[in-house]
Design a protein around this motif. Structure first.
Motif, short mmCIF file in Angstrom:
data_model
loop_
_atom_site.label_atom_id
_atom_site.label_comp_id
_atom_site.label_asym_id
_atom_site.label_seq_id
_atom_site.Cartn_x
_atom_site.Cartn_y
_atom_site.Cartn_z
N TYR A 18 53.99 -21.21 4.83
CA TYR A 18 54.13 -20.39 3.69
C TYR A 18 53.88 -19.19 3.31
O TYR A 18 53.22 -18.47 4.18
CB TYR A 18 53.17 -20.93 2.35
CG TYR A 18 54.15 -20.13 1.45
CD1 TYR A 18 55.67 -20.76 1.02
CD2 TYR A 18 53.37 -19.05 0.70
CE1 TYR A 18 56.37 -20.71 -0.02
CE2 TYR A 18 53.95 -19.13 -0.53
CZ TYR A 18 55.68 -19.11 -0.93
OH TYR A 18 55.73 -18.04 -1.82
N ASN A 19 54.89 -18.21 4.19
CA ASN A 19 55.64 -17.75 4.06
C ASN A 19 54.32 -16.48 5.07
O ASN A 19 54.24 -15.28 4.51
CB ASN A 19 55.30 -16.98 2.66
CG ASN A 19 56.46 -16.67 1.85
OD1 ASN A 19 58.07 -17.21 2.17
ND2 ASN A 19 57.07 -16.48 0.87
N ASP A 45 57.08 -26.22 6.64
CA ASP A 45 57.41 -25.09 5.79
C ASP A 45 57.47 -25.21 4.45
O ASP A 45 58.36 -26.24 3.72
CB ASP A 45 58.84 -24.92 6.51
CG ASP A 45 59.06 -22.83 5.40
OD1 ASP A 45 57.97 -21.76 6.67
OD2 ASP A 45 59.52 -23.03 5.04
N GLY A 47 58.42 -24.28 1.50
CA GLY A 47 59.81 -23.10 1.04
C GLY A 47 59.49 -21.70 1.58
O GLY A 47 59.72 -20.74 0.21
N SER A 48 59.47 -21.19 2.48
CA SER A 48 59.33 -19.90 3.35
C SER A 48 60.79 -19.06 2.52
O SER A 48 61.71 -19.47 3.06
CB SER A 48 58.32 -19.48 4.47
OG SER A 48 57.57 -20.08 4.26
N SER A 49 60.26 -17.77 1.97
CA SER A 49 61.34 -17.41 1.70
C SER A 49 61.52 -15.84 2.66
O SER A 49 62.44 -15.15 2.52
CB SER A 49 61.74 -16.30 0.32
OG SER A 49 60.31 -15.71 -0.07
N ASP A 50 60.55 -15.77 3.89
CA ASP A 50 60.06 -14.46 5.34
C ASP A 50 61.01 -15.02 6.15
O ASP A 50 60.38 -13.86 6.92
CB ASP A 50 58.42 -14.62 4.37
CG ASP A 50 58.17 -15.01 5.13
OD1 ASP A 50 58.42 -16.38 5.60
OD2 ASP A 50 56.73 -14.62 5.69
N THR A 71 60.65 -29.53 6.87
CA THR A 71 60.16 -29.19 5.10
C THR A 71 60.71 -30.46 3.65
O THR A 71 60.99 -31.11 3.87
CB THR A 71 61.44 -27.95 4.50
OG1 THR A 71 62.64 -28.42 4.39
CG2 THR A 71 61.80 -26.99 5.39
N HIS A 75 64.31 -27.70 0.53
CA HIS A 75 63.26 -26.58 0.97
C HIS A 75 62.51 -26.35 -0.05
O HIS A 75 62.26 -24.56 0.05
CB HIS A 75 64.06 -25.31 2.04
CG HIS A 75 63.57 -24.61 2.39
ND1 HIS A 75 63.56 -22.99 2.46
CD2 HIS A 75 62.42 -24.59 3.36
CE1 HIS A 75 62.72 -22.79 3.55
NE2 HIS A 75 61.75 -22.88 3.51
N CYS A 76 62.00 -26.76 -1.15
CA CYS A 76 61.35 -26.34 -2.09
C CYS A 76 59.80 -26.47 -2.23
O CYS A 76 59.48 -26.61 -0.92
CB CYS A 76 61.32 -27.33 -3.68
SG CYS A 76 60.67 -28.94 -2.58
N ASN A 77 59.19 -25.16 -2.62
CA ASN A 77 57.60 -25.29 -2.29
C ASN A 77 57.31 -26.19 -3.64
O ASN A 77 57.36 -25.80 -4.48
CB ASN A 77 57.54 -23.59 -2.78
CG ASN A 77 56.13 -23.62 -3.21
OD1 ASN A 77 55.62 -23.15 -3.80
ND2 ASN A 77 55.63 -23.01 -2.00
#
Length: 235
Positions: A18-19, A45, A47-50, A71, A75-77
Motif C-alpha cells: 500500500y503506497n 495491492d 488500493g494504492s494511488s502512488d 488486488t 482496486h479498493c482499499n
C-alpha cells in the motif's frame, strides 16, 4: 502426527502492498535475491494511488513463474488485515512468510528458516530479530526482538506485548489454515493472530537479524499517539 515434508518445500512470501512505491522495488528484489530459490511471491495491492500496483505488475511481467499480483475487487482499499488474508488465500507454499512492502529480507532469511523448520518438526513457526532502518536505509539501532520460545507460557508473555515481528516469521501452512484468518476488524490483527497461534502451537526463534524493518512517517503504528495506540491494543 506430522505429515512428511518435501525435501525442497515451496515457500510463499506474501507482500501486502500500500503506497510504498518508493520502497517496493527493494522489497521485491530482496525476495528475488534469496539464497533459497523455491519461492513464490504473492503481492496484493490494497488500493494504492502512488504507482505501487504498476511497479508490482512490472516485476510480475518479468518473473511470471515466480510473482503473482492481485488486488481487492474494484482496486479498493480494505486495510492490512483483509489484504493479508487475501494474500494467504492466493498463496500455495508449504511454508508461509510475509514481508511489508517497505521492508526487506536479508539474503539468507528463507534458507535459514527452512532449515530450522525441517530440523524441528515439533515447531510450527520460527521468527527472529530485526534491524530497524530509516527511510534512507540507514540502521537506527541494534537487533530488536524478544525470544519467548522458552517461556513456560508464551501466550501469557505475548498478551503483555507483541514480541513477534510479522516480517521475521516463517510458519507451516497447515497450522495457519487451522488457526484461521486475521480478524479484519482489528488494526493490530497480527498480535491477536499470534496469540491464537501460540495457544495451540510451539514457536521457535533464531537469534540473528533476518529482516530490515523500515520506520518512516507512513508506518501504521508510527505517529498515531498513545491514546490511539492503546485503543488498538485493547481491541
Amino acid at each position: 502426527m506430522f505429515r512428511q515434508e518435501s525435501a525442497n518445500p515451496k515457500v510463499s512470501v506474501c507482500i501486502p502492498s500500500y503506497n510504498h512505491a518508493r520502497f517496493l522495488p527493494q522489497t521485491i528484489e530482496s525476495v528475488l535475491e534469496q539464497t533459497y530459490r523455491n519461492i513464490e511471491i504473492v503481492i496484493v495491492d490494497d488500493g494504492s494511488s502512488d504507482g505501487s500496483l504498476q511497479i508490482a505488475e512490472a516485476y510480475a511481467a518479468k518473473n511470471p513463474s515466480k510473482i503473482k499480483v492481485y488486488t481487492h475487487p474494484g482496486h479498493c482499499n480494505r486495510g492490512i488485515s483483509a489484504t493479508m488474508n487475501l494474500a494467504f488465500e492466493k498463496s500455495t507454499g508449504e511454508y508461509w512468510s510475509q514481508l511489508g512492502s517497505d521492508d526487506a529480507f536479508y539474503p539468507d532469511k528463507t534458507e535459514r528458516q527452512v532449515a530450522f523448520l525441517q530440523s524441528r518438526p515439533d515447531i510450527a513457526l520460527v521468527y527472529s530479530h530485526v534491524h530497524i532502518i530509516d527511510e534512507h536505509g540507514h540502521r537506527l539501532s541494534g537487533a530488536v526482538g524478544a525470544d519467548i520460545s522458552g517461556e513456560p507460557d508464551p501466550v501469557e508473555r505475548l498478551i503483555q506485548g507483541n514480541a513477534i515481528t510479522d516480517t521475521t516469521v516463517m510458519a507451516r501452512r497447515e497450522h495457519i489454515e487451522r488457526i484461521g484468518p486475521h480478524d479484519e476488524g482489528l488494526i493490530y490483527s497480527d498480535w491477536e493472530f499470534w496469540i491464537r497461534f501460540l495457544a495451540v502451537y510451539k514457536p521457535g526463534f533464531l537469534d540473528v537479524p533476518l529482516v530490515q524493518y523500515r520506520t518512516h512517517s507512513y508506518n501504521t503504528s508510527i505517529g498515531v499517539g498513545r491514546t490511539v495506540s492503546l485503543k488498538r491494543a485493547v481491541d
